[in-house]
Design a protein around this motif. Sequence first.
Motif, short mmCIF file in Angstrom:
data_model
loop_
_atom_site.label_atom_id
_atom_site.label_comp_id
_atom_site.label_asym_id
_atom_site.label_seq_id
_atom_site.Cartn_x
_atom_site.Cartn_y
_atom_site.Cartn_z
N THR A 1 0.86 -1.19 0.00
CA THR A 1 0.00 0.00 0.00
C THR A 1 0.89 1.24 0.00
O THR A 1 2.10 1.13 0.29
N GLU A 2 0.30 2.37 -0.30
CA GLU A 2 1.12 3.58 -0.33
C GLU A 2 1.69 3.92 1.06
O GLU A 2 2.89 4.22 1.16
N PRO A 3 0.86 3.87 2.14
CA PRO A 3 1.44 4.15 3.47
C PRO A 3 2.59 3.20 3.79
O PRO A 3 3.58 3.60 4.41
N MET A 4 2.47 1.94 3.35
CA MET A 4 3.53 0.98 3.65
C MET A 4 4.81 1.37 2.91
O MET A 4 5.91 1.32 3.48
N MET A 5 4.70 1.80 1.64
CA MET A 5 5.89 2.21 0.89
C MET A 5 6.53 3.43 1.53
O MET A 5 7.75 3.54 1.63
N LYS A 6 5.68 4.35 1.99
CA LYS A 6 6.21 5.56 2.65
C LYS A 6 6.97 5.17 3.92
O LYS A 6 8.03 5.71 4.21
N ARG A 7 6.36 4.24 4.66
CA ARG A 7 7.00 3.74 5.87
C ARG A 7 8.34 3.07 5.53
O ARG A 7 9.35 3.29 6.19
N GLY A 8 8.32 2.28 4.45
CA GLY A 8 9.54 1.60 4.03
C GLY A 8 10.62 2.61 3.67
O GLY A 8 11.78 2.45 4.02
N GLN A 9 10.21 3.67 2.96
CA GLN A 9 11.17 4.71 2.57
C GLN A 9 11.78 5.35 3.82
O GLN A 9 12.99 5.55 3.91
N GLY B 1 23.36 4.02 1.07
CA GLY B 1 23.06 5.22 0.29
C GLY B 1 21.57 5.36 0.04
O GLY B 1 20.84 4.37 0.05
N LEU B 2 21.11 6.60 -0.18
CA LEU B 2 19.67 6.86 -0.32
C LEU B 2 19.08 6.14 -1.52
O LEU B 2 17.91 5.76 -1.51
N ALA B 3 19.87 5.93 -2.57
CA ALA B 3 19.34 5.21 -3.74
C ALA B 3 19.81 3.76 -3.75
O ALA B 3 19.53 3.03 -4.68
N GLY B 4 20.52 3.34 -2.72
CA GLY B 4 20.93 1.94 -2.63
C GLY B 4 22.12 1.57 -3.49
O GLY B 4 22.30 0.40 -3.82
N ALA B 5 22.96 2.55 -3.82
CA ALA B 5 24.11 2.25 -4.68
C ALA B 5 25.35 1.87 -3.86
O ALA B 5 26.43 1.67 -4.42
N PHE C 1 22.47 -2.28 -4.49
CA PHE C 1 21.29 -3.10 -4.79
C PHE C 1 21.08 -3.22 -6.29
O PHE C 1 20.20 -3.92 -6.74
N HIS C 2 21.89 -2.48 -7.07
CA HIS C 2 21.64 -2.40 -8.51
C HIS C 2 22.60 -3.26 -9.31
O HIS C 2 23.07 -2.88 -10.37
N TYR D 1 10.40 -1.30 -0.46
CA TYR D 1 11.05 -0.07 -0.89
C TYR D 1 12.34 -0.35 -1.64
O TYR D 1 12.66 0.32 -2.63
N VAL D 2 13.08 -1.36 -1.21
CA VAL D 2 14.31 -1.74 -1.93
C VAL D 2 13.94 -2.16 -3.36
O VAL D 2 14.61 -1.78 -4.33
N ARG D 3 12.84 -2.92 -3.48
CA ARG D 3 12.38 -3.30 -4.81
C ARG D 3 12.06 -2.05 -5.66
O ARG D 3 12.41 -1.99 -6.84
N ALA D 4 11.42 -1.08 -5.02
CA ALA D 4 11.09 0.15 -5.75
C ALA D 4 12.37 0.86 -6.19
O ALA D 4 12.46 1.35 -7.32
N LEU D 5 13.36 0.90 -5.30
CA LEU D 5 14.63 1.52 -5.65
C LEU D 5 15.26 0.81 -6.84
O LEU D 5 15.77 1.45 -7.77
N GLN D 6 15.23 -0.53 -6.80
CA GLN D 6 15.84 -1.29 -7.89
C GLN D 6 15.15 -0.97 -9.21
O GLN D 6 15.80 -0.80 -10.24
#
Length: 213
Positions: free
Chosen positions: A100-108, A120-124, A147-148, A189-194
């Motif tokens: 859900t959106e709140p969950m992604m925000k929480r993950g961020q 790092g903020l973008a997972g690099a 993560f990339h 959130y890591v998935r979203a970053l990827q």
Amino acid sequence: MPRWIFGAIAILAALSLIPFVLIARARGTKSASPRIHIIQDMDDQPKFRAQQPNSLFADGRATRPPVPGTVAYGKLAEDDHYYRGKVGTDWATTLPVQVTEPMMKRGQERFGIYCAPCHGLAGAGDGVVAMRADRLQEGTWVPPASFHTDVNRARSVGYLFNVITNGVRKMPAYGSQIPEADRWAIVSYVRALQRSQNTPVNEVPPEIQASLR
Ligand code: HEC
């Protein structure tokens, strides 16, 4: 009135002070014997206190350890998928919770607190801790993973969940600090970053595609 009455009253008055003197003395001195306790009300009973020895048991301890397999109230973590990221013997490839959106925000937010300092903020793999360690050049630093990479992009969500819970090689475990729900939020959130760093152009919304080309 006979005169001796005044004498008697004076003596009685003086005697009536004695209990107060005794109380004051009792309060100000130490004694090994228990204080006078007229109505017992089961206040004192033979019993063992925590950490006291008890020769009844082989290990000599009065405090008994919990029976093996004891589960604290509300801590029956039976669901392998949710609590350990496993389905059968394999790492789970699906999330056990609805995204859900709140969950992604929480993950961020949680990612920013617990992971970004190293990864790092973008997972690099370029968090401030990693940058500082690079600068110190002490030679013992294992850089945080990016993560990339193809390897980490291919990791299942259950595996990522387990990395947070138990750590991996040089990375410490965060299971005791991050509750399960937050761990899944971070994994999402890591998935979203990827995805944010590696998306085929045809998956980008058409109106944005034009501006990319
Ligand atoms: C104290 C720094 C530090 C923090 C904080 C940290 N990591 Fe790591 N992480 C590392 C290091 C170092 C490695 C590489 C370990 C190695 O190769 O020995 C790593 C590796 C990883 C890997 C790759 C695992 C693998 O199998 O190669 C993932 C995924 C990962 N971290 C996720 C996370 C997530 C998610 C968080 C936040 C909950 C997090 N890390 C927090 C230092 C950190």
